[in-house]
Write a protein that holds these residues in place. Structure first.
Motif, PDB file in Angstrom:
ATOM      1  N   THR A  47      -0.923 -38.407 -25.803  1.00  0.00           N
ATOM      2  CA  THR A  47      -2.252 -37.822 -25.930  1.00  0.00           C
ATOM      3  C   THR A  47      -2.605 -37.141 -24.614  1.00  0.00           C
ATOM      4  O   THR A  47      -2.498 -37.762 -23.557  1.00  0.00           O
ATOM      5  CB  THR A  47      -3.310 -38.900 -26.252  1.00  0.00           C
ATOM      6  N   ALA A  48      -2.991 -35.877 -24.675  1.00  0.00           N
ATOM      7  CA  ALA A  48      -3.345 -35.131 -23.468  1.00  0.00           C
ATOM      8  C   ALA A  48      -4.854 -35.050 -23.343  1.00  0.00           C
ATOM      9  O   ALA A  48      -5.560 -34.910 -24.342  1.00  0.00           O
ATOM     10  CB  ALA A  48      -2.748 -33.726 -23.530  1.00  0.00           C
ATOM     11  N   SER A  49      -5.357 -35.130 -22.113  1.00  0.00           N
ATOM     12  CA  SER A  49      -6.796 -34.970 -21.915  1.00  0.00           C
ATOM     13  C   SER A  49      -7.058 -34.168 -20.646  1.00  0.00           C
ATOM     14  O   SER A  49      -6.250 -34.155 -19.723  1.00  0.00           O
ATOM     15  CB  SER A  49      -7.493 -36.326 -21.847  1.00  0.00           C
ATOM     16  N   THR A  50      -8.204 -33.506 -20.620  1.00  0.00           N
ATOM     17  CA  THR A  50      -8.584 -32.672 -19.499  1.00  0.00           C
ATOM     18  C   THR A  50     -10.088 -32.754 -19.269  1.00  0.00           C
ATOM     19  O   THR A  50     -10.850 -33.002 -20.215  1.00  0.00           O
ATOM     20  CB  THR A  50      -8.186 -31.201 -19.729  1.00  0.00           C
ATOM     21  N   LEU A  51     -10.507 -32.561 -18.034  1.00  0.00           N
ATOM     22  CA  LEU A  51     -11.935 -32.568 -17.713  1.00  0.00           C
ATOM     23  C   LEU A  51     -12.632 -31.331 -18.260  1.00  0.00           C
ATOM     24  O   LEU A  51     -13.840 -31.358 -18.521  1.00  0.00           O
ATOM     25  CB  LEU A  51     -12.121 -32.637 -16.189  1.00  0.00           C
ATOM     26  N   LEU A  52     -11.891 -30.256 -18.459  1.00  0.00           N
ATOM     27  CA  LEU A  52     -12.476 -29.026 -18.991  1.00  0.00           C
ATOM     28  C   LEU A  52     -13.055 -29.283 -20.377  1.00  0.00           C
ATOM     29  O   LEU A  52     -12.519 -30.071 -21.151  1.00  0.00           O
ATOM     30  CB  LEU A  52     -11.428 -27.920 -19.031  1.00  0.00           C
ATOM     31  N   LYS A  70      -1.086 -25.159 -27.871  1.00  0.00           N
ATOM     32  CA  LYS A  70      -0.678 -24.833 -29.236  1.00  0.00           C
ATOM     33  C   LYS A  70       0.563 -25.630 -29.636  1.00  0.00           C
ATOM     34  O   LYS A  70       0.634 -26.164 -30.752  1.00  0.00           O
ATOM     35  CB  LYS A  70      -0.407 -23.331 -29.364  1.00  0.00           C
ATOM     36  N   GLU A  71       1.530 -25.716 -28.723  1.00  0.00           N
ATOM     37  CA  GLU A  71       2.744 -26.475 -29.047  1.00  0.00           C
ATOM     38  C   GLU A  71       2.441 -27.956 -29.220  1.00  0.00           C
ATOM     39  O   GLU A  71       2.961 -28.600 -30.145  1.00  0.00           O
ATOM     40  CB  GLU A  71       3.813 -26.286 -27.962  1.00  0.00           C
ATOM     41  N   TRP A  76       4.031 -30.584 -32.228  1.00  0.00           N
ATOM     42  CA  TRP A  76       4.201 -32.015 -32.010  1.00  0.00           C
ATOM     43  C   TRP A  76       3.105 -32.864 -32.656  1.00  0.00           C
ATOM     44  O   TRP A  76       3.204 -34.087 -32.663  1.00  0.00           O
ATOM     45  CB  TRP A  76       4.266 -32.306 -30.509  1.00  0.00           C
ATOM     46  N   LYS A  77       2.056 -32.225 -33.169  1.00  0.00           N
ATOM     47  CA  LYS A  77       0.969 -32.936 -33.860  1.00  0.00           C
ATOM     48  C   LYS A  77       0.307 -33.983 -32.965  1.00  0.00           C
ATOM     49  O   LYS A  77      -0.103 -35.057 -33.423  1.00  0.00           O
ATOM     50  CB  LYS A  77       1.481 -33.610 -35.141  1.00  0.00           C
TER      51      LYS A  77
END
Length: 253
Positions: A47-52, A70-71, A76-77
């Motif tokens: 799971t990726a997360s960002t402050l933006l 997008k990828e 990779w869903k």
């Protein structure tokens, strides 16, 4: 254990987990670290997360973010979560049950991005010690029993930012150190992994300057597309020397 000043430290709680290995990244700039980790180990959850606050803001900040996000989402869903403060992760991430929690939380090169702090090394170090302390406490709230917290620093930051104290005060224990250039499985998994490292595809590797040490360090995941980026993203107009990350350290709970 890595060479002095070229290491990755690890903090650990306890117990074994037999479910799908779940990782979450925070503060991942252009999301290239999250994507590279997923490419290297397609069998795990990333799971990726960002402050933006939004994908549009992310893409305005980093020219390659449209492709990476997008990828992650379509091929990779995986999830990308916006507006995640690394010191208040629990406000955006729901992890009440053990099944919802993560095996590892990862944060590379934390930085407040406040230029005023550069005027005083002492103040700079103190503020980042506070940042690390809050990160450790917040990350613990979404960890599985036995989970770990990873953090990657450079140069003398581990000493000047007193990371050992911050970790100890959060109830964490150091268990290992590894170079960022070493194979990821040496620090990502607690035991010899059952997950196989995927082949590097022709379009994976990042630009050569992110792979050959020009920016100060080599990271194993650069061959899968990871490239260390400044907080300012493509808007940054300074010298590449300013993002030199020689003698990187990674630390884990």
């Amino acid at each position: 254990v890595g060479m002095p000043g070229d290491a990755a430290s690890i903090y650990h709680t306890n117990t074994e987990d037999k479910m799908l290995f779940k990782a979450i990244t925070v503060g991942d700039g252009d999301l290239s670290f999250s994507l590279a980790l997923k490419r290297a180990y397609p069998q795990i959850s990333v799971t990726a997360s960002t402050l933006l606050e939004s994908r549009s803001e992310l893409c305005r900040t980093y020219s390659n973010a449209n492709v990476t996000s997008k990828e992650l989402l379509e091929q990779w869903k995986e999830r990308v979560i916006y507006g995640v403060d690394a010191t208040k992760i629990e406000e955006k991430i729901t992890a009440e049950s053990e099944e919802q929690k993560f095996d590892i939380v990862l944060f590379n090169h934390p930085h407040l991005g406040d230029k005023a702090l550069l005027e005083s090394e002492k103040r700079h170090a103190e503020r980042h010690y506070v940042l690390l302390s809050h990160y450790f406490y917040s990350a613990k709230s979404i960890l599985k029993n036995g989970g770990r917290i990873h953090i990657c620093l450079c140069g003398l930051q581990p000493q000047t930012w007193k990371i050992w104290n911050a970790a100890k005060n959060a109830g964490l224990q150091i268990v290992a150190e590894e170079s960022t250039a070493c194979p990821v499985h040496k620090w990502l998994f607690k035991e010899k992994p059952s997950y196989e490292l995927a082949d590097v595809q022709p379009h994976y590797p990042s630009k050569r300057k992110y792979r050959n040490g020009k920016l100060g360090s080599k990271h194993f995941l650069a061959r899968y597309g990871y490239r260390h980026r400044r907080t300012g993203g493509d808007l940054f107009t300074g010298s590449e020397f300013e993002i030199n990350v020689e003698r990187m350290d990674s630390i884990i709970d």
